[in-house]
Design a protein around this motif. Sequence first.
Motif, PDB file in Angstrom:
ATOM      1  N   SER A  70     -13.125  31.201 -20.142  1.00  0.00           N
ATOM      2  CA  SER A  70     -13.484  29.809 -19.859  1.00  0.00           C
ATOM      3  C   SER A  70     -12.964  29.390 -18.493  1.00  0.00           C
ATOM      4  N   ARG A  71     -11.710  29.728 -18.224  1.00  0.00           N
ATOM      5  CA  ARG A  71     -11.135  29.404 -16.909  1.00  0.00           C
ATOM      6  C   ARG A  71     -11.890  30.115 -15.800  1.00  0.00           C
ATOM      7  N   MET A  72     -12.190  31.388 -16.000  1.00  0.00           N
ATOM      8  CA  MET A  72     -12.897  32.160 -14.995  1.00  0.00           C
ATOM      9  C   MET A  72     -14.277  31.543 -14.726  1.00  0.00           C
ATOM     10  N   LEU A  73     -14.980  31.148 -15.771  1.00  0.00           N
ATOM     11  CA  LEU A  73     -16.296  30.527 -15.595  1.00  0.00           C
ATOM     12  C   LEU A  73     -16.197  29.195 -14.858  1.00  0.00           C
ATOM     13  N   CYS A  74     -15.162  28.428 -15.136  1.00  0.00           N
ATOM     14  CA  CYS A  74     -14.979  27.157 -14.430  1.00  0.00           C
ATOM     15  C   CYS A  74     -14.724  27.389 -12.945  1.00  0.00           C
ATOM     16  N   TRP A  75     -13.847  28.349 -12.614  1.00  0.00           N
ATOM     17  CA  TRP A  75     -13.582  28.662 -11.202  1.00  0.00           C
ATOM     18  C   TRP A  75     -14.848  29.158 -10.514  1.00  0.00           C
ATOM     19  N   ARG A  76     -15.608  29.982 -11.210  1.00  0.00           N
ATOM     20  CA  ARG A  76     -16.852  30.500 -10.622  1.00  0.00           C
ATOM     21  C   ARG A  76     -17.875  29.384 -10.419  1.00  0.00           C
ATOM     22  N   ALA A  77     -17.976  28.483 -11.377  1.00  0.00           N
ATOM     23  CA  ALA A  77     -18.913  27.363 -11.243  1.00  0.00           C
ATOM     24  C   ALA A  77     -18.527  26.488 -10.050  1.00  0.00           C
ATOM     25  N   LEU A  78     -17.232  26.210  -9.912  1.00  0.00           N
ATOM     26  CA  LEU A  78     -16.774  25.424  -8.771  1.00  0.00           C
ATOM     27  C   LEU A  78     -17.066  26.153  -7.463  1.00  0.00           C
TER      28      LEU A  78
ATOM     29  N   ILE B 150     -19.489  28.350  -6.831  1.00  0.00           N
ATOM     30  CA  ILE B 150     -20.931  28.360  -6.570  1.00  0.00           C
ATOM     31  C   ILE B 150     -21.417  26.984  -6.133  1.00  0.00           C
ATOM     32  N   VAL B 151     -20.990  25.947  -6.843  1.00  0.00           N
ATOM     33  CA  VAL B 151     -21.433  24.588  -6.500  1.00  0.00           C
ATOM     34  C   VAL B 151     -20.932  24.207  -5.106  1.00  0.00           C
ATOM     35  N   SER B 152     -19.676  24.478  -4.807  1.00  0.00           N
ATOM     36  CA  SER B 152     -19.154  24.112  -3.488  1.00  0.00           C
ATOM     37  C   SER B 152     -19.795  24.952  -2.384  1.00  0.00           C
ATOM     38  N   LEU B 153     -20.075  26.218  -2.650  1.00  0.00           N
ATOM     39  CA  LEU B 153     -20.763  27.045  -1.663  1.00  0.00           C
ATOM     40  C   LEU B 153     -22.174  26.515  -1.416  1.00  0.00           C
ATOM     41  N   ALA B 154     -22.871  26.143  -2.479  1.00  0.00           N
ATOM     42  CA  ALA B 154     -24.222  25.592  -2.327  1.00  0.00           C
ATOM     43  C   ALA B 154     -24.194  24.289  -1.525  1.00  0.00           C
ATOM     44  N   LEU B 155     -23.230  23.408  -1.821  1.00  0.00           N
ATOM     45  CA  LEU B 155     -23.125  22.159  -1.071  1.00  0.00           C
ATOM     46  C   LEU B 155     -22.775  22.425   0.391  1.00  0.00           C
ATOM     47  N   GLY B 156     -21.896  23.400   0.628  1.00  0.00           N
ATOM     48  CA  GLY B 156     -21.546  23.750   1.994  1.00  0.00           C
ATOM     49  C   GLY B 156     -22.739  24.285   2.765  1.00  0.00           C
ATOM     50  N   LEU B 157     -23.533  25.125   2.129  1.00  0.00           N
ATOM     51  CA  LEU B 157     -24.718  25.660   2.794  1.00  0.00           C
ATOM     52  C   LEU B 157     -25.784  24.584   3.009  1.00  0.00           C
TER      53      LEU B 157
ATOM     54  N   PRO C 239     -27.546  16.427   8.015  1.00  0.00           N
ATOM     55  CA  PRO C 239     -26.493  15.638   8.652  1.00  0.00           C
ATOM     56  C   PRO C 239     -25.827  14.732   7.622  1.00  0.00           C
ATOM     57  N   GLY C 240     -24.556  14.566   7.748  1.00  0.00           N
ATOM     58  CA  GLY C 240     -23.823  13.699   6.831  1.00  0.00           C
ATOM     59  C   GLY C 240     -23.179  14.428   5.668  1.00  0.00           C
ATOM     60  N   LEU C 241     -23.628  15.618   5.364  1.00  0.00           N
ATOM     61  CA  LEU C 241     -23.021  16.399   4.287  1.00  0.00           C
ATOM     62  C   LEU C 241     -22.089  17.427   4.934  1.00  0.00           C
ATOM     63  N   PRO C 242     -20.794  17.330   4.668  1.00  0.00           N
ATOM     64  CA  PRO C 242     -19.864  18.238   5.343  1.00  0.00           C
ATOM     65  C   PRO C 242     -20.035  19.682   4.885  1.00  0.00           C
ATOM     66  N   THR C 243     -19.858  20.591   5.800  1.00  0.00           N
ATOM     67  CA  THR C 243     -19.997  22.013   5.500  1.00  0.00           C
ATOM     68  C   THR C 243     -18.642  22.658   5.266  1.00  0.00           C
ATOM     69  N   VAL C 244     -17.747  22.502   6.223  1.00  0.00           N
ATOM     70  CA  VAL C 244     -16.476  23.234   6.210  1.00  0.00           C
ATOM     71  C   VAL C 244     -15.634  22.957   4.971  1.00  0.00           C
ATOM     72  N   PRO C 245     -15.427  21.688   4.550  1.00  0.00           N
ATOM     73  CA  PRO C 245     -14.588  21.489   3.356  1.00  0.00           C
ATOM     74  C   PRO C 245     -15.143  22.174   2.110  1.00  0.00           C
ATOM     75  N   PHE C 246     -16.473  22.181   1.965  1.00  0.00           N
ATOM     76  CA  PHE C 246     -17.064  22.823   0.797  1.00  0.00           C
ATOM     77  C   PHE C 246     -16.934  24.347   0.865  1.00  0.00           C
ATOM     78  N   ILE C 247     -17.057  24.918   2.054  1.00  0.00           N
ATOM     79  CA  ILE C 247     -16.886  26.371   2.197  1.00  0.00           C
ATOM     80  C   ILE C 247     -15.433  26.746   1.918  1.00  0.00           C
TER      81      ILE C 247
ATOM     82  N   LEU D 178     -13.360  25.087   0.001  1.00  0.00           N
ATOM     83  CA  LEU D 178     -13.184  24.928  -1.444  1.00  0.00           C
ATOM     84  C   LEU D 178     -13.775  26.109  -2.195  1.00  0.00           C
ATOM     85  N   SER D 179     -14.920  26.587  -1.741  1.00  0.00           N
ATOM     86  CA  SER D 179     -15.548  27.738  -2.384  1.00  0.00           C
ATOM     87  C   SER D 179     -14.674  28.983  -2.254  1.00  0.00           C
ATOM     88  N   ALA D 180     -14.136  29.212  -1.072  1.00  0.00           N
ATOM     89  CA  ALA D 180     -13.271  30.381  -0.870  1.00  0.00           C
ATOM     90  C   ALA D 180     -12.016  30.280  -1.727  1.00  0.00           C
TER      91      ALA D 180
END
Length: 138
Positions: A10-18, A20-27, A33-41, A43-45
């Motif tokens: 469950s923990r592993m799936l939660c970390w993976r979901a976070l 993936i979602v943060s990587l998608a938002l970063g990309l 414009p207006g959607l930050p890239t670096v903080p989401f990348i 967070l994904s890392a």
Amino acid sequence: MVKDIMWHYSRMLCWRALAIVSLALGLLGIPLPGLPTVPFILLSAWSSGKGWPALEQRLLAHPQLGPPILAWRQNGVVPRRAKYLATGMMLLSVVLLQLSQAPLLLRLLLPCFLLLVAIWLWRRPEHVTQDNNYDKTD
């Protein structure tokens, strides 16, 4: 025993979901414009390091994403371009907030908070500095 295994997955799936979602938002932030890239990348890392080490290694090995992630992790580096962009977006947010019908408390407190964020951001180093004190002999 089964409970521990379920908790681990469950923990592993939660970390993976976070991750993936943060990587998608970063990309998405690259062309939008207006959607930050670096903080989401970042967070994904970070989150992939907690539950998906293979993704973390892919991010670190990526030619464009890897160096900024490593620079942040090792020295807290934020490039000047990112500082300008973040500051501009915060300023735009404050202006739009003041023009909106938002509650007065929000219109007063959010600019103060964003000012503190901007001060913190501009105090971050912009590049890695090497201290050569260890080369000096007495």
